[in-house]
Design an enzyme around this catalytic site. Structure first.
Site, mmCIF file in Angstrom:
data_model
loop_
_atom_site.group_PDB
_atom_site.id
_atom_site.type_symbol
_atom_site.label_atom_id
_atom_site.label_comp_id
_atom_site.label_asym_id
_atom_site.label_seq_id
_atom_site.Cartn_x
_atom_site.Cartn_y
_atom_site.Cartn_z
ATOM 1 N N ASP A 38 0.861 -1.191 0.000
ATOM 2 C CA ASP A 38 0.000 0.000 0.000
ATOM 3 C C ASP A 38 0.892 1.233 0.000
ATOM 4 O O ASP A 38 2.022 1.179 0.458
ATOM 5 C CB ASP A 38 -0.904 0.009 1.248
ATOM 6 C CG ASP A 38 -2.189 0.795 1.047
ATOM 7 O OD1 ASP A 38 -3.277 0.180 1.082
ATOM 8 O OD2 ASP A 38 -2.120 2.039 0.863
ATOM 9 N N ASN A 91 -5.781 -4.868 -6.018
ATOM 10 C CA ASN A 91 -6.997 -4.212 -5.537
ATOM 11 C C ASN A 91 -6.866 -2.695 -5.392
ATOM 12 O O ASN A 91 -7.880 -1.984 -5.431
ATOM 13 C CB ASN A 91 -7.340 -4.849 -4.167
ATOM 14 C CG ASN A 91 -8.190 -3.976 -3.290
ATOM 15 O OD1 ASN A 91 -9.400 -3.885 -3.490
ATOM 16 N ND2 ASN A 91 -7.583 -3.324 -2.300
ATOM 17 N N TYR A 157 -12.816 6.890 -13.918
ATOM 18 C CA TYR A 157 -12.964 5.695 -13.085
ATOM 19 C C TYR A 157 -13.614 4.565 -13.887
ATOM 20 O O TYR A 157 -13.167 3.419 -13.868
ATOM 21 C CB TYR A 157 -13.803 6.038 -11.851
ATOM 22 C CG TYR A 157 -13.935 4.905 -10.847
ATOM 23 C CD1 TYR A 157 -12.919 4.654 -9.933
ATOM 24 C CD2 TYR A 157 -15.069 4.094 -10.813
ATOM 25 C CE1 TYR A 157 -13.029 3.622 -9.006
ATOM 26 C CE2 TYR A 157 -15.191 3.065 -9.893
ATOM 27 C CZ TYR A 157 -14.170 2.828 -8.991
ATOM 28 O OH TYR A 157 -14.288 1.791 -8.079
ATOM 29 N N ILE A 190 -19.879 -0.718 -1.666
ATOM 30 C CA ILE A 190 -19.313 -1.376 -0.486
ATOM 31 C C ILE A 190 -18.918 -0.308 0.532
ATOM 32 O O ILE A 190 -18.238 0.671 0.174
ATOM 33 C CB ILE A 190 -18.051 -2.218 -0.856
ATOM 34 C CG1 ILE A 190 -18.336 -3.155 -2.050
ATOM 35 C CG2 ILE A 190 -17.542 -2.989 0.356
ATOM 36 C CD1 ILE A 190 -19.411 -4.192 -1.831
ATOM 37 N N THR A 192 -16.878 1.426 2.606
ATOM 38 C CA THR A 192 -15.463 1.636 2.958
ATOM 39 C C THR A 192 -15.219 3.147 3.007
ATOM 40 O O THR A 192 -16.115 3.945 2.694
ATOM 41 C CB THR A 192 -14.524 1.046 1.880
ATOM 42 O OG1 THR A 192 -14.713 1.785 0.667
ATOM 43 C CG2 THR A 192 -14.784 -0.431 1.627
#
Ligand SMILES: NC(=O)c1ccc[n+]([C@@H]2O[C@H](COP(=O)([O-])OP(=O)(O)OC[C@H]3O[C@@H](n4cnc5c(N)ncnc54)[C@H](O)[C@@H]3O)[C@@H](O)[C@H]2O)c1
Length: 253
Positions: A38, A91, A157, A190, A192
């Site tokens: 990350d 991801n 996106y 989702i 997050t």
């Protein structure tokens, strides 16, 4: 939890938060050694610490997936620490700014495509040679329902995620006979930090996102992580080249 990934090594990019964090923990729960890659380390609720405190093995590698030197370094660290790569969940992603096509800035376009699409390709580029050496491996790329549908206000996106689906299908064909399966997952809404940034945690805006979901609620990161580990498992041994919605029927409408 049955240790179906005992002795295996899994890379999770964007593993510090959200869906990636849930996937890192799900891989570790099943016995895999985990590389959390990350560009930000989660200082408060560190995934590596959580994995190690429950007896697992994990390393954190700081890596911007859009930078080839960082990705090469992350793969080198994986090999020097754990010796192999069995699973990769590519991801890491950013949502970019909300602006319709003519109002989308060049900077927003470049950054979003660079992280979400080039980043996935770079990770595959450096992961695949090690999987070819082992004649086995599974790659899961994180696309989105925006990889299956158009999304007004999110041109970069949406293009990046359609690109991830195309790249996934292409690589699935290229490596199908060489022991490597390549699939994409397409999460719906989702809950997050990414969704919190999009809604600004405004209850009315959140309600609109929930209304988009036929199932009547947002998904949670763990529900996506379960799909990721299942696709990596031998239970999914004949599945390659798909873009699997994990979306509460969003894409069924
Ligand atoms: N949350 C949703 O509703 C949703 C829906 C569909 C798809 N997705 C996709 O799921 C993935 C994870 O999203 P999330 O919701 O968990 O978001 P998040 O913002 O909670 O987590 C994203 C993670 O990626 C990391 N990251 C971002 N850019 C990076 C880079 N250049 N290099 C390395 N790491 C980087 C962040 O630090 C963070 O840990 C993304 O690809 C996103 O597009 C999310």
């Amino acid at each position: 939890m049955e240790k179906i990934f005992d002795g295996k090594v899994a890379i999770v990019t964007g593993g510090s938060f959200g869906i990636g964090r849930a996937a890192a923990l799900a891989f570790a729960d099943r016995g895999a050694k985990v590389v959390v890659a990350d560009w930000l380390e989660n200082q408060e609720d560190n995934v590596n610490d959580l994995i190690k405190s429950s007896g697992g093995e994990a390393i954190f590698v700081k890596c911007d997936v859009s930078n080839s030197d960082d990705v090469q370094n992350m793969i080198d660290k994986t090999i020097s620490t754990f010796g192999r790569i069995d699973y990769a969940f590519n991801n890491a992603g950013v949502e970019g700014h909300n602006a319709i096509t003519h109002a989308c800035s060049e900077e927003n376009w470049d950054k979003t495509i660079s992280v979400n699409l080039k980043g996935v390709w770079l990770c595959m580029k450096f992961e695949i040679p090690h999987m070819l050496n082992n004649k086995k491996g599974v790659i899961i790329n994180c696309a989105s329902i925006a990889g299956l549908n158009g999304f007004a206000g999110l041109p970069a996106y949406t293009v990046s995620k359609h690109g991830v689906v195309g790249l996934t299908k292409t690589a699935a064909l290229e490596y199908a006979k060489l022991g490597i399966r390549v699939n994409a997952i397409c999460p719906g809404v989702i809950h997050t930090a990414m969704i919190d940034r999009v809604t600004g945690k405004d209850k009315e805006v959140e309600k609109k996102y929930i209304q988009m979901e036929p199932i009547g609620r947002m998904g949670n990161p763990e529900e996506v992580a379960e799909a990721v580990v299942w696709l990596c498992s031998e239970a999914a041994s004949f599945i390659t080249g798909i873009a699997m919605p994990v979306d509460g029927a969003y894409s069924a409408v």
